[in-house]
Design an enzyme around this catalytic site. Structure first.
Site, mmCIF file in Angstrom:
data_model
loop_
_atom_site.group_PDB
_atom_site.id
_atom_site.type_symbol
_atom_site.label_atom_id
_atom_site.label_comp_id
_atom_site.label_asym_id
_atom_site.label_seq_id
_atom_site.Cartn_x
_atom_site.Cartn_y
_atom_site.Cartn_z
ATOM 1 N N ASP A 73 0.822 -1.207 0.000
ATOM 2 C CA ASP A 73 0.000 0.000 0.000
ATOM 3 C C ASP A 73 0.859 1.262 0.000
ATOM 4 O O ASP A 73 0.513 2.267 -0.634
ATOM 5 C CB ASP A 73 -0.923 0.000 1.222
ATOM 6 C CG ASP A 73 -2.009 -1.064 1.117
ATOM 7 O OD1 ASP A 73 -2.195 -1.607 0.015
ATOM 8 O OD2 ASP A 73 -2.662 -1.348 2.141
ATOM 9 N N ASP A 146 -3.854 10.286 4.601
ATOM 10 C CA ASP A 146 -4.073 11.188 5.726
ATOM 11 C C ASP A 146 -2.992 12.250 5.840
ATOM 12 O O ASP A 146 -1.901 12.135 5.286
ATOM 13 C CB ASP A 146 -4.142 10.404 7.047
ATOM 14 C CG ASP A 146 -3.035 9.371 7.200
ATOM 15 O OD1 ASP A 146 -1.866 9.720 6.943
ATOM 16 O OD2 ASP A 146 -3.326 8.226 7.563
ATOM 17 N N ASP A 175 -0.737 13.143 21.753
ATOM 18 C CA ASP A 175 0.507 12.877 21.040
ATOM 19 C C ASP A 175 0.445 13.384 19.599
ATOM 20 O O ASP A 175 1.480 13.489 18.944
ATOM 21 C CB ASP A 175 0.807 11.372 21.025
ATOM 22 C CG ASP A 175 1.323 10.872 22.364
ATOM 23 O OD1 ASP A 175 1.590 11.707 23.251
ATOM 24 O OD2 ASP A 175 1.456 9.643 22.522
ATOM 25 N N THR A 186 -8.872 3.095 7.046
ATOM 26 C CA THR A 186 -8.420 1.752 7.437
ATOM 27 C C THR A 186 -6.934 1.730 7.775
ATOM 28 O O THR A 186 -6.348 0.651 7.910
ATOM 29 C CB THR A 186 -8.705 0.738 6.306
ATOM 30 O OG1 THR A 186 -8.146 1.232 5.082
ATOM 31 C CG2 THR A 186 -10.202 0.537 6.124
ATOM 32 N N SER A 189 -5.584 6.062 11.272
ATOM 33 C CA SER A 189 -6.767 6.494 12.017
ATOM 34 C C SER A 189 -7.462 5.313 12.676
ATOM 35 O O SER A 189 -7.891 5.394 13.841
ATOM 36 C CB SER A 189 -7.736 7.225 11.078
ATOM 37 O OG SER A 189 -8.941 7.561 11.736
ATOM 38 N N LEU A 190 -7.580 4.203 11.974
ATOM 39 C CA LEU A 190 -8.237 3.015 12.528
ATOM 40 C C LEU A 190 -7.492 2.504 13.751
ATOM 41 O O LEU A 190 -8.104 2.123 14.751
ATOM 42 C CB LEU A 190 -8.313 1.921 11.455
ATOM 43 C CG LEU A 190 -8.961 0.604 11.878
ATOM 44 C CD1 LEU A 190 -10.426 0.812 12.235
ATOM 45 C CD2 LEU A 190 -8.826 -0.438 10.770
ATOM 46 N N SER A 191 -6.155 2.508 13.704
ATOM 47 C CA SER A 191 -5.364 2.011 14.834
ATOM 48 C C SER A 191 -5.477 2.917 16.055
ATOM 49 O O SER A 191 -5.146 2.508 17.170
ATOM 50 C CB SER A 191 -3.893 1.863 14.419
ATOM 51 O OG SER A 191 -3.285 3.133 14.226
#
Length: 290
Positions: A73, A146, A175, A186, A189-191
């Site tokens: 990716d 992002d 942070d 996905t 941001s998802l993490s």
């Protein structure tokens, strides 16, 4: 037909598929240009690619019908940065790990070439996030996943004063802060607890990274919104990132984030489904008892 290919290093197991790809492209008399880094890697690995054409800037891609990304990716994100406002369609061959965006497995490269040659694919248009301070990233001021602000030291949090359409939203004591597109939902941001958005949602996600105030949660806003960010830090600087590109800036730097005025155009095979990708890559519905 003229195409371009950008890639990184790949596992030795993918070598026969890559070699077969270049053989098929030559057999079909498809003109190919390579990114400089990928050309160097192929030469080092002694992979015969039968092309001497190299593209070094977006202008070199004039007349190119599509761009192939060979990696994971992250490689596809780099490929989109090469294309820029030209909006040349891009497709990802997954010789990396996760493969959320690069969805063509190496063993299906021949099928992919046939489909591309016959026009049997669809174009998936994706929103890009952009920063107004174009000089901060040498003019490549956009990202498919992002835009992120993070602290540069290992201890002290930063404060991100955030304004939505010139109205004060919040001071994030954390942070960092992520402004994610639906495509990037996905990813980082998802993490950090952000929601998953389907690719064509007309939204951005504002996701704090390890916020000090536990009541602060990710926020979904319309993608027509303009976000203005002011950062305060004990180290007097902070790190900003657009996808894989990053740099440290002074805390006096004000940042304005908005939707880019052009889009990324991803090529998808006709049997490629975002919902199938969600289930397979995130193991949705997987029960070890079955």
């Amino acid at each position: 037909m003229k195409i371009a290919i950008h890639g990184r290093n790949f596992n030795e197991s993918a070598r026969p598929f890559i070699e077969n790809m270049f053989n098929e492209l030559a057999k079909r008399e498809i003109d190919v240009s390579l990114s400089p880094t990928f050309r160097t890697f192929l030469d080092q690995q002694e992979i015969i690619h039968k092309t001497s054409l190299v593209y070094d800037k977006p202008e070199d891609l004039d007349g190119t019908k599509l761009v192939v990304s060979m990696g994971g990716d992250g490689t596809l994100l780099e490929t989109i940065s090469h294309v820029g406002a030209k909006e040349i369609p891009a497709i990802g061959i997954n010789v990396g790990r996760l493969g959320f965006l690069a969805t063509v497995p190496p063993e299906r490269i021949s099928d992919m070439i046939t489909a591309l040659d016959n026009g049997q694919y669809r174009i998936d248009e994706r929103t890009l996030v952009a920063i107004d301070n174009a000089d901060l990233f040498d003019g490549i001021n956009f990202g498919l996943n992002d835009f992120t602000i993070t602290k540069t030291d290992t201890s002290s949090m930063i404060t991100v004063h955030t304004y939505l359409n010139d109205e004060f939203l919040n001071s994030y004591w954390a942070d960092g802060l992520i402004i994610s597109t639906p495509t990037g939902s996905t990813g980082y941001s998802l993490s950090c607890g952000g929601p998953v958005l389907v690719p064509h949602s007309q939204n951005f996600i504002v996701t704090p990274i390890s916020p000090h105030n536990l009541n602060v949660r990710p926020l979904v806003v319309e993608d027509t919104a303009v976000l203005r960010l002011e950062v305060k830090s004990r180290s007097n600087n902070f790190l900003i990132s657009l996808d894989a590109r990053s740099r440290i800036v002074d805390e006096n730097t004000q940042l304005t984030i908005r939707k880019a005025n052009f889009r990324a155009r991803l090529i998808k095979m006709l049997d490629d489904s975002f919902l199938n990708t969600l289930r397979s890559k995130l193991s949705w519905g997987l029960d070890m008892r079955n």
